[in-house]
Structures are given as C-alpha cells and as structure tokens.
Scaffold this motif. Sequence first.
Motif, PDB file in Angstrom:
ATOM      1  N   PRO A 117      -6.921   3.686  -2.364  1.00  0.00           N
ATOM      2  CA  PRO A 117      -8.392   3.621  -2.315  1.00  0.00           C
ATOM      3  C   PRO A 117      -9.075   4.985  -2.278  1.00  0.00           C
ATOM      4  O   PRO A 117     -10.276   5.059  -2.050  1.00  0.00           O
ATOM      5  CB  PRO A 117      -8.638   2.869  -0.999  1.00  0.00           C
ATOM      6  CG  PRO A 117      -7.461   3.201  -0.146  1.00  0.00           C
ATOM      7  CD  PRO A 117      -6.289   3.386  -1.062  1.00  0.00           C
ATOM      8  N   CYS A 134      -7.175  -3.966  -1.038  1.00  0.00           N
ATOM      9  CA  CYS A 134      -5.830  -4.503  -0.753  1.00  0.00           C
ATOM     10  C   CYS A 134      -5.854  -5.679   0.204  1.00  0.00           C
ATOM     11  O   CYS A 134      -4.832  -6.329   0.412  1.00  0.00           O
ATOM     12  CB  CYS A 134      -4.939  -3.400  -0.186  1.00  0.00           C
ATOM     13  SG  CYS A 134      -5.401  -2.897   1.486  1.00  0.00           S
ATOM     14  N   CYS A 155     -11.285  -1.202   1.154  1.00  0.00           N
ATOM     15  CA  CYS A 155     -10.222  -1.163   0.144  1.00  0.00           C
ATOM     16  C   CYS A 155     -10.054  -2.560  -0.464  1.00  0.00           C
ATOM     17  O   CYS A 155     -10.439  -3.565   0.141  1.00  0.00           O
ATOM     18  CB  CYS A 155      -8.932  -0.714   0.814  1.00  0.00           C
ATOM     19  SG  CYS A 155      -7.533  -0.566  -0.294  1.00  0.00           S
ATOM     20  N   ARG A 190      -6.620  -5.385   3.442  1.00  0.00           N
ATOM     21  CA  ARG A 190      -6.602  -4.907   4.830  1.00  0.00           C
ATOM     22  C   ARG A 190      -8.046  -4.738   5.299  1.00  0.00           C
ATOM     23  O   ARG A 190      -8.897  -4.264   4.545  1.00  0.00           O
ATOM     24  CB  ARG A 190      -5.876  -3.557   4.946  1.00  0.00           C
ATOM     25  CG  ARG A 190      -4.368  -3.692   4.806  1.00  0.00           C
ATOM     26  CD  ARG A 190      -3.656  -2.345   4.905  1.00  0.00           C
ATOM     27  NE  ARG A 190      -2.217  -2.542   4.790  1.00  0.00           N
ATOM     28  CZ  ARG A 190      -1.585  -2.721   3.631  1.00  0.00           C
ATOM     29  NH1 ARG A 190      -2.260  -2.678   2.489  1.00  0.00           N
ATOM     30  NH2 ARG A 190      -0.278  -2.932   3.602  1.00  0.00           N
ATOM     31  N   HIS A 248      -6.095   4.249   5.229  1.00  0.00           N
ATOM     32  CA  HIS A 248      -6.488   3.240   6.213  1.00  0.00           C
ATOM     33  C   HIS A 248      -6.174   3.769   7.610  1.00  0.00           C
ATOM     34  O   HIS A 248      -5.084   4.308   7.834  1.00  0.00           O
ATOM     35  CB  HIS A 248      -5.645   1.971   6.049  1.00  0.00           C
ATOM     36  CG  HIS A 248      -6.017   1.132   4.875  1.00  0.00           C
ATOM     37  ND1 HIS A 248      -7.069   0.260   4.899  1.00  0.00           N
ATOM     38  CD2 HIS A 248      -5.443   1.003   3.642  1.00  0.00           C
ATOM     39  CE1 HIS A 248      -7.143  -0.376   3.733  1.00  0.00           C
ATOM     40  NE2 HIS A 248      -6.174   0.058   2.954  1.00  0.00           N
TER      41      HIS A 248
HETATM   42 ZN   LIG Z   1      -5.689  -0.664   1.042  1.00  0.00          ZN
END
Ligand SMILES: [Zn+2]
Lengths: 63, 443
Positions: B264, B325, B323, B327, B268
């Motif tokens: 990203p 993903c 992001c 998360r 994170h």
């Molecule tokens: Zn991510």
Amino acid sequence: MTRSDDAPVVEIILRIKEEILKLRKTAGHLPCVDRNCERLLAGVAMLELDIVDVYTLLQDKSA
Amino acid sequence: MEHDRLYWNPLLETMPREKLRDLQLAKFQRILRWAWANSPLYRRLYDAAGLVPDDIRTWDDVRRIPTLEKEHYRSAQAKDPWPYGESLCVPIEEVTNYHQTSGTTGQPVYQPDTWRDWEWWTECWCYIMWAMGFRNTDRVFVPFGYNVFVAYWAGHYAAEKLGCEVVPGGVLNTAERLLKMKELQVTAFMATPTYVLGMAETAREKLGLDPRGMGIRRILCAGEPGASVPSTKRRMEEAWGADVYDHIGATEIGGWAYECTHKPGGTHVNEGMFLVELVDLETGAPVEEPGRLGRIVITALDRLAQPCVRFDSKDVAMWADDCTCGRTFRVLKGGIHGRTDHITKVKGVLFSPVSVEELVREMPELGDEFELIVQKNGDIDEVTLKVELQPHCCAREADVREKLAREFRMKTNLNCRLEFHPFGRLPRYEVKAKRFKDLRQDH
Ligand SMILES: [Zn+2]
C-alpha cells in the motif's frame, strides 16, 4: 476461525494453561519439567494475546 | 478458510476499528498497571505527574500520561540491579535474552527479555513475515552476525516458527554470502536496504553474477526507511527481480509495523500488539487524519520485562488511507519519514534527508550511495550532496549535475553544493548507513 467456534477455542487455551501449571506444580522439581513448562507457557501466552484477550478484555469492557 | 490463510491472525488483523480501539485501550490500561506496579522508573514518572493507573479510562486520559525517552531508560539503568536497574519489571533471573541499542545517540539502552517476551518478539515477527508471504516453502538466508543487536534475531526465530528453512549467514563476507545463497538456492533473505543494494552491486561487479537470476522471491528490509522510499524500493526490486517489503521495529519497542503483499505504499501498524499515536511536531496535539506528519509515540501493549509505554521514538510518520488487503490495521504512508533530530531547519527551511534519498535513487545515472552534509560556511548554512556517477554515464556529468541541482531545489527549496565522486568511492555500509551529517556546532 468463525464466530461460533471462538468460545471453545478460548476454553481449550485456558485449559491447556491450567494443565501446564498443574504439571509444573506436580513435577516442577524436575528441571526438565520445569523448564519445558516455562517454554510451553510462553507459547500459550501468545495464544492468549492472539485470541483469549480479544474475548476477555472486550467482555470486561461491555460488562 | 482461504480468506483466513491470508492473515497470520484474522481475529486481530481484520477486527472492526471500533472494537480494535476498545481492545487497545483495555490492553493499554493493563500494561500501564503492570509498569506502574513493577518498575520504579515508571512509578516515579507517573507519581511526578500525579497519575495512578486507575485514573486512565479514556483516550483523553491516555494522552495525559508523560512520554518516555531513551534518557529515562539510561538513568534508570544506572541503578541496581546491573545492567537494567529500575526499568526492570521481573526478577533478574527470569531474563533470558540480552540485547542493546546501537548507541548512536548516546549510551546504549540495555534490553532485557524473558522467554515469554522473546516469544512475543517472535510472534510479532510472525505477523510481519506472514503478511509478506513467507511460508514453509521458503529457504531464508539471514546474513547477520551473532551479536548484541536485536537486528534479525526475531526474524530468525519467526522464520523457524513459520516453518521456513533458515540458513544462518553470519561470519561470511558479502561475496561468500552470495555464493552460499546461490549454492543453496535460497528464496528469500533479510537485510537493510543499504545492504540489499550493496549485495547486488557485489554480485554484479565482483562475481559477475546477475542477482535477478538467483531465484530470490522476497526480501525483508529493516533498519532504514529505504524500502518505503519508492525509488529505493524500485532499485532493489529491479536489482533482484524480487518483491521487497518494509518492516519497522526497534530494540526498546519491538517489531511493530509491516508491509503486506498489497504494497500500500507504507506499513501496517500491528495495532493488536502496539498502540501508535502520532502527535503534531510542534503542538503535540493528536494527528488522526492521513497525509500530515507527526511524531510517533508508541506503546508495546504486551512487553513485560522492560515495558515500553508512551515511548517518544523521535521518528516521524504520517497516516495513509486504508489498504486493500482487508486488514483494518492502519497504514503509515511511506513508513518512517525520518527522525525529529534529523528533520531540521536549514536556512529557515524545514529539511528532511529522506527526501534526498528518494531524489538520488530516482536518477538512474547515479549510483546507490550518497552522502549529505549540512555545515556552516561563515554564518550561512550550506548543504553538500556527494554522489557517484554510474561508470557508463561519465561523459554526461554536466547534464546530470544540472538535472540533480534542479531537482534538489524543487524538492527541498534549497540550493546545494554537488560533489561527484568516482563510482565505488563513497563509503559502503553493511548495517545502518550514516549518510546524513549535520556538522553545525550550535545545532
Ligand atoms: Zn495491506
């Protein structure tokens, strides 16, 4: 892990911890038991951080 | 099921934000109670502020707690028991692991960990490495020495825990390491961005080996911000034909942020294990919105032997958008943007050395190495940038010089003195590079 099987997983982790502590109390005078229990407890502590805390700490919060 | 395999711990990593914040607050209260009850260092700090843990119930309360600095650890460690003194929260016989900071900003901080704490380090690194795609099919080369610095120790243990095959790569020079990596057909390794680039250069220049042909799939970076600087990341990925991922960690804190395979453009924060607060560089007010720089104040929520509660890391970062993903852990855009003691005023202009790294690495005519020096010329601040020209670009020095001076001015609002050095003459670093030097006396 899905929502419905969270509670049994938490229970199992806590039971394992209890059993290791029991084992240590019973045979901890043996260095091999004592030190291996120490390592096992460290591993269980990670399962507590990863999973158990989510339930116990958030439950306390909503109580 | 497949969704679950994307994350090391989906329970935490995909937890709805509101719930995650509640969990963080509860964990913060727990570690605060622990530190206050067990460490004279923390007890004194909070007593002086007139605070007891039970006072802390809301996020506003959290922000009232005094921050901790390296100097607090240093003075507490001057007391008994040696070497951890009053920062230690467990009986000293429970400490199983010693590490220390590098001491670049003064006396090193000594870092005790119990076996449980060490397991925690490893667990934090499992979040990191799993998100980067490390699996039990990887053969991981760890090119660092057996020493007091925490560096890749946790990476070694986490790779084992993930089921990777770990190849210890210490006590070899760079060429020997490369040959061993090739011989064993390793699929991944970990190093500082400086060393990742240095290894590629050694492979090409000294061994006549193209790193792209070595079969490396992923590289985990730490120790410097480079893997989150787009141009440096691109250089590394192109050099090795591999995915390069950033991670952020520190001895006193732990391994607290990681890049995922969605890349990203940042890292994170592991918000299940750490609380990261960004605060305004001047006012100290919380920075919540994306895109604005703030100083990092960080708490390791589960570290016990020597807790790290509201530690002022002196690092500067900014939040990014979410992001893709899945998360819910927030992302720091571009990782670490520098240190408060590096972000400095030059001729009254706010100057960040990291922005110069991005600039140098964006120009293909320049080598990977550079040096940046700020000094006084009479009463005037002067910036010198030393770079290397790629051997095949020597004939174009004048053009490159003009382009670099122009880009530098645009990026920093400053002029600089440029020094061009022959390729290979600037210092090469294996661990943390020291490319920025502020030589002004009164600074
Ligand atoms: Zn991510």
